[in-house]
Write an enzyme that holds these catalytic residues in place. Sequence first.
Site, PDB file in Angstrom:
ATOM      1  N   ASP A  44       0.746  -1.073   0.017  1.00 14.63           N
ATOM      2  CA  ASP A  44      -0.084  -0.059   0.063  1.00 14.63           C
ATOM      3  C   ASP A  44       0.829   1.336  -0.039  1.00 14.63           C
ATOM      4  OD1 ASP A  44       0.812  -0.176   2.765  1.00 14.63           O
ATOM      5  OD2 ASP A  44      -1.069   0.003   3.548  1.00 14.63           O
ATOM      6  N   SER A  45       2.077   1.166  -0.042  1.00 16.55           N
ATOM      7  CA  SER A  45       3.126   2.088  -0.174  1.00 16.55           C
ATOM      8  C   SER A  45       2.795   2.656  -1.510  1.00 16.55           C
ATOM      9  CB  SER A  45       4.828   1.638  -0.012  1.00 16.55           C
ATOM     10  OG  SER A  45       4.896   0.638  -0.606  1.00 16.55           O
ATOM     11  N   ASP A  83      -1.321  -6.058  -0.783  1.00 12.42           N
ATOM     12  CA  ASP A  83      -1.336  -5.539   0.585  1.00 12.42           C
ATOM     13  C   ASP A  83      -3.004  -5.043   0.683  1.00 12.42           C
ATOM     14  OD1 ASP A  83      -0.158  -4.581   2.969  1.00 12.42           O
ATOM     15  OD2 ASP A  83       1.056  -3.104   2.157  1.00 12.42           O
ATOM     16  N   LYS A 113      -1.580  -9.439   2.482  1.00 11.83           N
ATOM     17  CA  LYS A 113      -0.786  -9.044   3.568  1.00 11.83           C
ATOM     18  C   LYS A 113      -1.767  -8.036   4.591  1.00 11.83           C
ATOM     19  CE  LYS A 113       2.858  -5.832   3.900  1.00 11.83           C
ATOM     20  NZ  LYS A 113       1.972  -4.590   4.766  1.00 11.83           N
ATOM     21  N   GLU A 115      -2.048  -5.475   8.133  1.00 10.73           N
ATOM     22  CA  GLU A 115      -1.063  -4.885   9.418  1.00 10.73           C
ATOM     23  C   GLU A 115      -1.799  -5.352  10.710  1.00 10.73           C
ATOM     24  OE1 GLU A 115      -0.107  -0.859   8.725  1.00 10.73           O
ATOM     25  OE2 GLU A 115       0.515  -1.021   6.927  1.00 10.73           O
ATOM     26  N   GLU A 182       8.659  -4.471  11.115  1.00 10.34           N
ATOM     27  CA  GLU A 182       9.062  -3.130  10.476  1.00 10.34           C
ATOM     28  C   GLU A 182       9.657  -2.377  11.664  1.00 10.34           C
ATOM     29  OE1 GLU A 182       6.555  -1.180   7.718  1.00 10.34           O
ATOM     30  OE2 GLU A 182       7.592   0.696   7.611  1.00 10.34           O
TER      31      GLU A 182
HETATM   32  O1  KIV Z   1       3.572  -1.175   1.864  1.00  9.98           O
HETATM   33  C1  KIV Z   1       4.698  -1.670   1.749  1.00  9.98           C
HETATM   34  O2  KIV Z   1       5.551  -1.276   1.077  1.00  9.98           O
HETATM   35  C2  KIV Z   1       5.053  -2.439   2.831  1.00  9.98           C
HETATM   36  C3  KIV Z   1       6.549  -2.735   3.061  1.00  9.98           C
HETATM   37  C4  KIV Z   1       7.212  -1.690   3.703  1.00  9.98           C
HETATM   38  C5  KIV Z   1       6.554  -4.059   4.051  1.00  9.98           C
HETATM   39  O3  KIV Z   1       4.116  -2.749   3.665  1.00  9.98           O
END
Ligand code: KIV
Length: 268
Positions: A44-45, A83, A113, A115, A182
């Site tokens: 989600d980055s 994510d 993924k 959180e 992280e």
């Molecule tokens: O969204 C992302 O890039 C992440 C990584 C930093 C693990 O969650």
Amino acid sequence: MKITVPAIAKMKAEGRKITMVTAYDFPTAAIADAAGIDIILVGDSVGNVVLGYPSTIPVTMDETIHHTRAAARGRKNALLVADLPFLSYQVSLEEAIRNSGRCLKEAEAEAVKLEGGERVARTIEAISNADIPVMAHIGLTPQSVHALGGYRVQGRGDESRRRLLADAQAVEAAGAFSVVLEAIPGELAREITETIHIPTIGIGAGPHCSGQVLVFHDLVGLSERKVPSFVKKYADLYGAGVKAVQQFVSEVQSGKFPDEAHTYKSEK
Ligand code: KIV
């Protein structure tokens, strides 16, 4: 060789380091795959790295699907993990399963993924029970930036340390196949990695994790954004890009480009 979820678990058991990098589109996924990466994460980055949002919070499910589909077309062997964006899995178990399922059905992801630790254990269990592999993510969880009061190192101090260890054990018990750690001290990452059986994938968590992940754009120096001190920049693609475009501008202005070699002739 195609990398699968069980293959990732086996790598920890065999002491082989796992590599993961983010990719949000066809060309970056193709580069990562050609380089032999084990896992491609459509993080989600994407929100702050390529969409220009101030954080990961505005990212939507539709954007996640769009970018995961593009990355899927560029990947051959790597395991593809999508994510789950903020609020796509927190409201109800039903929504969490449905949104996770969308990543597999509509975007060819092989896992999702999310959180959180103990607090999301029931969600991890519900998604895993639908046969959707889940990668957990604890420590600094960027979707909680406002609750955490900023992007800060986690797990410093006895209480925070105990909580993170409990989080790691909770996500393993809930069925996660791996967990991202992280921004936590290296010694704590080592303790977690030695305590749980599933692989740990570190970002800013030192060398003792089962694997490492970096954001693609940080690793290849493709943006001007300020990166955390744990990032190692292996190239300067931003600088190379600016230089190339400057040269193009100058050659067009001077008439040097296009030359004969870059111009079609009337006959072959
Ligand atoms: O969204 C992302 O890039 C992440 C990584 C930093 C693990 O969650």
